[in-house]
Design a protein around this motif. Structure first.
Motif, PDB file in Angstrom:
ATOM      1  N   VAL A  31       0.818  -1.214   0.000  1.00  0.00           N
ATOM      2  CA  VAL A  31       0.000   0.000   0.000  1.00  0.00           C
ATOM      3  C   VAL A  31       0.855   1.268   0.000  1.00  0.00           C
ATOM      4  N   PRO A  32       1.862   1.375   0.872  1.00  0.00           N
ATOM      5  CA  PRO A  32       2.679   2.596   0.819  1.00  0.00           C
ATOM      6  C   PRO A  32       3.346   2.819  -0.541  1.00  0.00           C
ATOM      7  N   MET A  33       3.786   1.735  -1.180  1.00  0.00           N
ATOM      8  CA  MET A  33       4.420   1.885  -2.500  1.00  0.00           C
ATOM      9  C   MET A  33       3.394   2.339  -3.536  1.00  0.00           C
ATOM     10  N   GLY A  34       2.185   1.804  -3.464  1.00  0.00           N
ATOM     11  CA  GLY A  34       1.132   2.241  -4.380  1.00  0.00           C
ATOM     12  C   GLY A  34       0.800   3.711  -4.191  1.00  0.00           C
ATOM     13  N   VAL A  35       0.711   4.137  -2.932  1.00  0.00           N
ATOM     14  CA  VAL A  35       0.442   5.550  -2.639  1.00  0.00           C
ATOM     15  C   VAL A  35       1.587   6.421  -3.141  1.00  0.00           C
ATOM     16  N   LEU A  36       2.811   5.974  -2.899  1.00  0.00           N
ATOM     17  CA  LEU A  36       3.972   6.735  -3.351  1.00  0.00           C
ATOM     18  C   LEU A  36       3.952   6.909  -4.874  1.00  0.00           C
ATOM     19  N   ILE A  37       3.616   5.861  -5.582  1.00  0.00           N
ATOM     20  CA  ILE A  37       3.562   5.932  -7.045  1.00  0.00           C
ATOM     21  C   ILE A  37       2.478   6.909  -7.502  1.00  0.00           C
ATOM     22  N   LEU A  38       1.301   6.841  -6.869  1.00  0.00           N
ATOM     23  CA  LEU A  38       0.230   7.779  -7.234  1.00  0.00           C
ATOM     24  C   LEU A  38       0.645   9.223  -6.988  1.00  0.00           C
ATOM     25  N   VAL A  39       1.279   9.481  -5.849  1.00  0.00           N
ATOM     26  CA  VAL A  39       1.721  10.846  -5.533  1.00  0.00           C
ATOM     27  C   VAL A  39       2.814  11.292  -6.505  1.00  0.00           C
ATOM     28  N   GLU A  40       3.717  10.380  -6.847  1.00  0.00           N
ATOM     29  CA  GLU A  40       4.769  10.723  -7.815  1.00  0.00           C
ATOM     30  C   GLU A  40       4.169  11.100  -9.166  1.00  0.00           C
ATOM     31  N   ILE A  41       3.139  10.392  -9.590  1.00  0.00           N
ATOM     32  CA  ILE A  41       2.478  10.721 -10.854  1.00  0.00           C
ATOM     33  C   ILE A  41       1.888  12.121 -10.791  1.00  0.00           C
ATOM     34  N   VAL A  42       1.200  12.431  -9.691  1.00  0.00           N
ATOM     35  CA  VAL A  42       0.610  13.770  -9.528  1.00  0.00           C
ATOM     36  C   VAL A  42       1.704  14.825  -9.505  1.00  0.00           C
ATOM     37  N   GLN A  43       2.789  14.553  -8.789  1.00  0.00           N
ATOM     38  CA  GLN A  43       3.898  15.512  -8.727  1.00  0.00           C
ATOM     39  C   GLN A  43       4.516  15.739 -10.105  1.00  0.00           C
ATOM     40  N   ASP A  44       4.702  14.673 -10.858  1.00  0.00           N
ATOM     41  CA  ASP A  44       5.268  14.803 -12.206  1.00  0.00           C
ATOM     42  C   ASP A  44       4.338  15.605 -13.118  1.00  0.00           C
ATOM     43  N   LEU A  45       3.041  15.334 -13.046  1.00  0.00           N
ATOM     44  CA  LEU A  45       2.079  16.103 -13.849  1.00  0.00           C
ATOM     45  C   LEU A  45       2.092  17.577 -13.462  1.00  0.00           C
ATOM     46  N   THR A  52       7.478  23.741 -11.639  1.00  0.00           N
ATOM     47  CA  THR A  52       7.976  23.705 -10.267  1.00  0.00           C
ATOM     48  C   THR A  52       7.585  22.376  -9.631  1.00  0.00           C
ATOM     49  N   THR A  53       8.268  22.042  -8.550  1.00  0.00           N
ATOM     50  CA  THR A  53       7.962  20.804  -7.840  1.00  0.00           C
ATOM     51  C   THR A  53       7.307  21.115  -6.499  1.00  0.00           C
ATOM     52  N   PHE A  54       6.650  20.107  -5.955  1.00  0.00           N
ATOM     53  CA  PHE A  54       6.066  20.258  -4.624  1.00  0.00           C
ATOM     54  C   PHE A  54       7.165  20.235  -3.575  1.00  0.00           C
ATOM     55  N   SER A  55       6.970  21.001  -2.523  1.00  0.00           N
ATOM     56  CA  SER A  55       7.880  20.899  -1.387  1.00  0.00           C
ATOM     57  C   SER A  55       7.468  19.688  -0.563  1.00  0.00           C
ATOM     58  N   GLU A  56       8.335  19.267   0.348  1.00  0.00           N
ATOM     59  CA  GLU A  56       7.996  18.121   1.205  1.00  0.00           C
ATOM     60  C   GLU A  56       6.809  18.456   2.102  1.00  0.00           C
ATOM     61  N   ALA A  57       6.652  19.744   2.426  1.00  0.00           N
ATOM     62  CA  ALA A  57       5.514  20.164   3.254  1.00  0.00           C
ATOM     63  C   ALA A  57       4.188  19.955   2.518  1.00  0.00           C
ATOM     64  N   VAL A  58       4.214  19.961   1.197  1.00  0.00           N
ATOM     65  CA  VAL A  58       3.002  19.710   0.406  1.00  0.00           C
ATOM     66  C   VAL A  58       2.907  18.222   0.049  1.00  0.00           C
ATOM     67  N   ALA A  59       4.033  17.581  -0.246  1.00  0.00           N
ATOM     68  CA  ALA A  59       4.032  16.185  -0.692  1.00  0.00           C
ATOM     69  C   ALA A  59       3.551  15.237   0.409  1.00  0.00           C
ATOM     70  N   PHE A  60       3.980  15.460   1.652  1.00  0.00           N
ATOM     71  CA  PHE A  60       3.576  14.552   2.725  1.00  0.00           C
ATOM     72  C   PHE A  60       2.064  14.579   2.964  1.00  0.00           C
ATOM     73  N   PRO A  61       1.433  15.766   3.106  1.00  0.00           N
ATOM     74  CA  PRO A  61      -0.029  15.752   3.248  1.00  0.00           C
ATOM     75  C   PRO A  61      -0.736  15.139   2.036  1.00  0.00           C
ATOM     76  N   ALA A  65      -3.351  12.182   2.247  1.00  0.00           N
ATOM     77  CA  ALA A  65      -4.682  12.342   1.645  1.00  0.00           C
ATOM     78  C   ALA A  65      -4.949  11.225   0.623  1.00  0.00           C
ATOM     79  N   THR A  66      -3.941  10.863  -0.162  1.00  0.00           N
ATOM     80  CA  THR A  66      -4.094   9.782  -1.127  1.00  0.00           C
ATOM     81  C   THR A  66      -4.345   8.462  -0.409  1.00  0.00           C
ATOM     82  N   TRP A  67      -3.572   8.210   0.647  1.00  0.00           N
ATOM     83  CA  TRP A  67      -3.771   6.992   1.434  1.00  0.00           C
ATOM     84  C   TRP A  67      -5.177   6.966   2.031  1.00  0.00           C
ATOM     85  N   ALA A  68      -5.603   8.077   2.624  1.00  0.00           N
ATOM     86  CA  ALA A  68      -6.936   8.138   3.230  1.00  0.00           C
ATOM     87  C   ALA A  68      -8.022   7.942   2.162  1.00  0.00           C
ATOM     88  N   GLY A  69      -7.811   8.525   0.999  1.00  0.00           N
ATOM     89  CA  GLY A  69      -8.777   8.348  -0.094  1.00  0.00           C
ATOM     90  C   GLY A  69      -8.891   6.904  -0.529  1.00  0.00           C
TER      91      GLY A  69
END
Length: 150
Positions: A31-45, A52-61, A65-69
């Protein structure tokens, strides 16, 4: 309930513990790897669109949020889990059997002998028919449950 019916022997207890432990371990790893991949896709898009890239302060929440979803979606589909599993099975049948057969026949149609080509073509047709029959049965069963008639 089903596990209680399996028996109370030492072997069944050890086996049950191993299976539950393995499933839990897989969830904690997958599950954490799946969430990480989804967040990476959003960050890349986001980076492609804005430069610009997301800061860690934005990436962690965003990860939380992705995990909770995904947890909310999982809880929402729990009553329909057998149909999700059936859909995954149909998808696997298409990806693992039907599409490779089609691609193989298309790529090698000129070099295959008549018997081999005919045998693979029959397998292709049978797989297609099985996929259609299974899909129709699953959809009918799902609609019956959804309508409350099952």
């Amino acid at each position: 309930e089903d596990m209680a019916a399996a028996g109370t022997s030492i072997f069944s207890k050890v086996l049950t513990t191993l299976v539950l432990g393995s499933i839990t371990f897989k969830l904690f790893c997958g599950v954490p790897m799946g969430v990480l991949i989804l967040v990476e896709i959003v960050q890349d898009l986001y980076q492609e669109r804005t430069g610009t890239t997301f800061s860690e302060a934005v990436a962690f929440p965003m990860r939380v949020a992705t995990w909770a979803g995904t947890i909310v979606v999982a809880i929402g589909i729990l009553p329909y889990l057998e149909y999700v599993t059936a859909l995954i099975g149909i998808n696997s049948l298409l990806i693992s059997v039907l599409l490779p057969l089609i691609f193989f026949l298309v790529l090698h149609r000129k070099t295959l002998g008549g018997v081999t080509f005919g045998g693979l073509s029959v397998l292709l047709v049978l797989t297609f028919i099985a996929t259609v029959i299974i899909s129709i049965a699953d959809v009918q069963d799902f609609l019956a449950k959804f309508a409350g008639t099952r």
